[in-house]
Scaffold this active site. Sequence first.
Site, PDB file in Angstrom:
ATOM      1  CB  CYS A  87      27.611  32.649  42.738  1.00  0.00           C
ATOM      2  SG  CYS A  87      28.452  31.308  43.608  1.00  0.00           S
ATOM      3  CG  HIS A 139      30.777  32.967  39.148  1.00  0.00           C
ATOM      4  ND1 HIS A 139      30.740  34.109  39.934  1.00  0.00           N
ATOM      5  CD2 HIS A 139      30.701  31.915  39.996  1.00  0.00           C
ATOM      6  CE1 HIS A 139      30.662  33.748  41.207  1.00  0.00           C
ATOM      7  NE2 HIS A 139      30.623  32.428  41.268  1.00  0.00           N
ATOM      8  CD  GLU A 161      30.912  36.864  37.504  1.00  0.00           C
ATOM      9  OE1 GLU A 161      31.510  36.296  38.432  1.00  0.00           O
ATOM     10  OE2 GLU A 161      29.769  36.501  37.113  1.00  0.00           O
TER      11      GLU A 161
END
Length: 297
Positions: A109, A220, A222
């Site tokens: 990002c 993202h 994660e």
Amino acid sequence: PGSIPVTGILAQEPYYPPRKDLGNNYTSYIAASYVKFVESSGGRVAPIFINQDPEYYQTIVDSVNGILFPGGSISITNSSGYGMGVQLLYEAVVKKNLQGTYLPLWGTCLGFEAIMYLSAGMTNWLTICDSMNEAKPLGFEPGFRQSRLFTGVPGNILEALWQEKVTVNFHRWCMTRENLTASGLAEDFLLLTTNRDADGLEFVSTVEHNYLPFYGVQWHPEKNAFEWDTGHKYNNIPHSHTAIKVTQYFGNFFVNQARLNSQKFFSTEEEKAHLIYNYEPTDVSGFTGFNQVYLFS
């Protein structure tokens, strides 16, 4: 080779005013989800602090096995500690790789945006867009299977990435296909996937460098496994079985890239002093989009 790699993750200034109730006069943070992303794939983490001298960042680049620029809400220019940190680290990592040491760099990002900015000679080719709290499938580009990032992706994960909303986006800036070309970045980076924002604007969502081990995702990976709805407006993070496999695939990929680097800290004591185990995560789920963060003074 065979060792437990250490990934350096860059801290950044908090995007909200420091809170006294946290009991820490902190000046920077790292979201715990990035730490877990690395650790769940068998890696270790060394926090990289902001507002340090160039020698500090060079020592980090000479000692760790991979570098991760996380997402966030801070300037990517050298007007911020994060921006200065990514600049010094990026320059050192490029030099390290050109000199023959394989040192992977991952940007998520804001970190992806920083890599684009720095790779374009610190010229900002990003465009305002609107893709906040949106989960999407990836739109794959021709030839994506020949990339390092996707050549080994299992068929069931590839199908999920293509057909299911398993990649979540939280960003207000985008790199468009047109600007990737106009900036000259398309000569160095392979465009792997695109997506569209809430207004239909197409944006670049995944890239890898043609010859340096640099990887960038506007989404993202994660968050799927390690960030949950905190009641703070972010409630579209996917947590399905396949969404978790997506997190695991990309975490495994990057940690395995770090395993190709054999650098070490000068001593075991120095290594221990740099690891994230010296710090405790703090619950911030009541007032941020994260569940936990590591706070640094």
